[in-house]
Design an enzyme around this catalytic site. Structure first.
Site, PDB file in Angstrom:
ATOM      1  N   ARG A  64       0.854  -1.196   0.000  1.00  0.00           N
ATOM      2  CA  ARG A  64       0.000   0.000   0.000  1.00  0.00           C
ATOM      3  C   ARG A  64       0.887   1.242   0.000  1.00  0.00           C
ATOM      4  O   ARG A  64       0.647   2.205  -0.711  1.00  0.00           O
ATOM      5  CB  ARG A  64      -0.952   0.019   1.209  1.00  0.00           C
ATOM      6  CG  ARG A  64      -1.658   1.373   1.366  1.00  0.00           C
ATOM      7  CD  ARG A  64      -2.898   1.351   2.259  1.00  0.00           C
ATOM      8  NE  ARG A  64      -2.778   0.525   3.428  1.00  0.00           N
ATOM      9  CZ  ARG A  64      -2.058   0.819   4.523  1.00  0.00           C
ATOM     10  NH1 ARG A  64      -1.404   1.967   4.594  1.00  0.00           N
ATOM     11  NH2 ARG A  64      -1.994  -0.015   5.527  1.00  0.00           N
ATOM     12  N   TYR A  84     -16.610  16.741 -14.609  1.00  0.00           N
ATOM     13  CA  TYR A  84     -17.063  15.360 -14.751  1.00  0.00           C
ATOM     14  C   TYR A  84     -18.201  15.065 -13.763  1.00  0.00           C
ATOM     15  O   TYR A  84     -18.140  15.472 -12.603  1.00  0.00           O
ATOM     16  CB  TYR A  84     -15.854  14.452 -14.491  1.00  0.00           C
ATOM     17  CG  TYR A  84     -16.152  12.985 -14.480  1.00  0.00           C
ATOM     18  CD1 TYR A  84     -16.491  12.314 -15.647  1.00  0.00           C
ATOM     19  CD2 TYR A  84     -16.090  12.254 -13.295  1.00  0.00           C
ATOM     20  CE1 TYR A  84     -16.765  10.961 -15.627  1.00  0.00           C
ATOM     21  CE2 TYR A  84     -16.362  10.896 -13.274  1.00  0.00           C
ATOM     22  CZ  TYR A  84     -16.700  10.252 -14.442  1.00  0.00           C
ATOM     23  OH  TYR A  84     -16.971   8.914 -14.436  1.00  0.00           O
ATOM     24  N   ASP A 123      -7.717  18.769 -13.783  1.00  0.00           N
ATOM     25  CA  ASP A 123      -8.003  17.425 -14.277  1.00  0.00           C
ATOM     26  C   ASP A 123      -7.666  17.438 -15.774  1.00  0.00           C
ATOM     27  O   ASP A 123      -8.367  18.054 -16.573  1.00  0.00           O
ATOM     28  CB  ASP A 123      -9.485  17.099 -14.027  1.00  0.00           C
ATOM     29  CG  ASP A 123      -9.885  15.705 -14.523  1.00  0.00           C
ATOM     30  OD1 ASP A 123      -9.202  15.161 -15.414  1.00  0.00           O
ATOM     31  OD2 ASP A 123     -10.900  15.170 -14.035  1.00  0.00           O
ATOM     32  N   LYS A 130      -8.868   6.484 -19.242  1.00  0.00           N
ATOM     33  CA  LYS A 130      -9.195   7.043 -20.546  1.00  0.00           C
ATOM     34  C   LYS A 130      -7.959   6.977 -21.470  1.00  0.00           C
ATOM     35  O   LYS A 130      -7.475   5.905 -21.737  1.00  0.00           O
ATOM     36  CB  LYS A 130      -9.735   8.464 -20.379  1.00  0.00           C
ATOM     37  CG  LYS A 130     -10.748   8.607 -19.212  1.00  0.00           C
ATOM     38  CD  LYS A 130     -12.055   7.857 -19.438  1.00  0.00           C
ATOM     39  CE  LYS A 130     -12.938   7.765 -18.196  1.00  0.00           C
ATOM     40  NZ  LYS A 130     -13.263   9.016 -17.541  1.00  0.00           N
TER      41      LYS A 130
END
Ligand SMILES: *Cc1c(COP(=O)(O)O)cnc(C)c1O
Length: 381
Positions: A46, A98, A170, A195
């Site tokens: 992690r 978004y 973004d 994407k």
């Protein structure tokens, strides 16, 4: 090093232990420690994993930052970025972000005491007027989804700096191939790597890149503490996808430009939103801050035609959410990606019920054009 070379040789391009040219998938949760109380490079996956580090270093190189961070999704990256702030802090957010970001803000982050003002970030004066004593950041997308609005990253970054705000961009739609926000003055850039960066509709992932060392330390702390990290298999898949970003983005752009020209000539198309439209008000700004137009465009068809029929008659272009992949994907934001935005608000922003968003793939453009044409021909009500 040129960007295209960085794509191939950035990050860790060879395994230190074996010389493997393709970075190995370190499918392990923990790492054996040589001594008690030492400080090994890797302790627990992690906190850090060599395969994840490879893609994190790669995206840091590509966005010209100093540190990159990989997450299980774009949404997890966005949530981690917002976790920099505390109850009572105010953030100015673009009004065309978004849908999932809108949902995160409105149903979760406001409940935790963060304050937001949605502003059209194309309007510098409106942004400046929204700054309050407790404002801590400006958060935006450019180009936006699905209306392709363009905001001036350099001017807004200056405004942010002047007021000691963090500037967060973004950069999913443009990808670092066409736009590098940190070079324009932004403090933090993030991606839905599901994407263009992944590029093959086979992955959900998110990325953050920063330049400032203190900010890097904060994001690293949050990434480990919140734990929404990208696993080693998906980290490998993402770095593999990124290697071909340049050739894919060039192909997306070439096809999108040809489709734009086709749509422009067809009288059944009533509106087109495309960053490469020379008639658009934002065009000069696009030329200034981007090195290309990308592969996304939105349009409306004559209201005498049926959107439903048009979409369902398409044979090659796939009806699906998401974007930025090798295959062309089409969707209706009002019903799909932006369905969670209240209708009045959505219509006021210009996202009509008839708006169609097309993510242009890298197929032969003749096939895409033929598909669009035959579907339009059959879209009569
Ligand atoms: C898809 C998307 C996101 C969310 O990313 P996920 O990987 O789906 O969580 C955020 N911003 C933009 C612009 C997107 O297109």
């Amino acid at each position: 090093m040129d960007f295209k070379t960085q794509l191939i040789h950035g990050g860790i391009n060879q395994d230190q232990a074996t010389g493997a040219v393709s970075v190995p998938i370190y499918q392990t949760s923990t790492f054996a420690q040589k001594e008690l109380g030492g400080h090994p490079s890797f302790e627990y996956s992690r906190t850090g994993n060599p395969t994840r580090l490879a893609v994190e270093n790669l995206i840091a190189d590509l966005e010209n930052g100093t540190a990159g961070f990989a997450f299980a999704s774009g949404s997890a990256a966005i949530h981690t970025a917002f976790s920099l702030f505390s109850a009572g802090d105010h953030i100015i957010v673009g009004n065309d972000v978004y849908g999932g970001t809108f949902r995160l803000i409105n149903t979760i982050l406001t409940r935790l005491g963060l304050e937001f003002t949605a502003v059209d970030t194309r309007n510098l004066t409106a942004v400046a007027k929204s700054i309050k004593a407790n404002t801590k950041a400006i958060y935006l997308e450019t180009p936006t989804n699905p209306l392709m609005h363009i905001s001036d990253i350099a001017a807004l970054s200056q405004l942010a700096k002047h007021n000691q705000l963090l500037m967060i961009v973004d950069n999913t739609f443009a990808s670092p191939y066409f736009q590098q926000p940190l070079n324009l003055g932004a403090d933090l850039v993030l991606h839905s790597a599901s994407k263009y960066l992944g590029g093959h509709s086979d992955l959900i992932a998110g990325l953050i890149v920063v330049k400032d060392a203190k900010l890097a330390e904060q994001i690293g702390y949050l990434q480990n503490a919140i734990g929404g990290i990208l696993g080693p298999q998906d980290s490998w898949l993402l770095q593999r996808g990124i290697k071909t970003l340049a050739v894919r983005m060039e192909a997306h752009q070439q096809n999108a430009l040809k489709i734009f020209e086709f749509l422009q000539k067809d009288s059944r198309i009533t509106k087109i939103y495309y960053p490469g439209d020379p008639q658009a008000a934002d065009y000069q700004l696009v030329k200034k801050q981007m090195t290309g137009f990308g592969g996304m465009l939105s349009f409306e068809i004559d209201r005498k035609l049926s959107v439903k029929k048009f979409i369902e008659k398409l044979r090659l272009i796939t009806l699906a959410e998401s974007l930025g992949s090798v295959e062309s994907l089409i969707e209706v934001p009002a019903i799909m990606t932006h369905g969670s935005i209240p209708e009045q608000l959505r219509l006021a922003h210009g996202i009509s019920n008839e708006l169609i968003r097309l993510s242009v793939g890298i197929e032969a453009v003749e096939d895409l054009l033929a598909d669009l044409k035959q579907a339009l021909d059959q879209a009569k009500n």
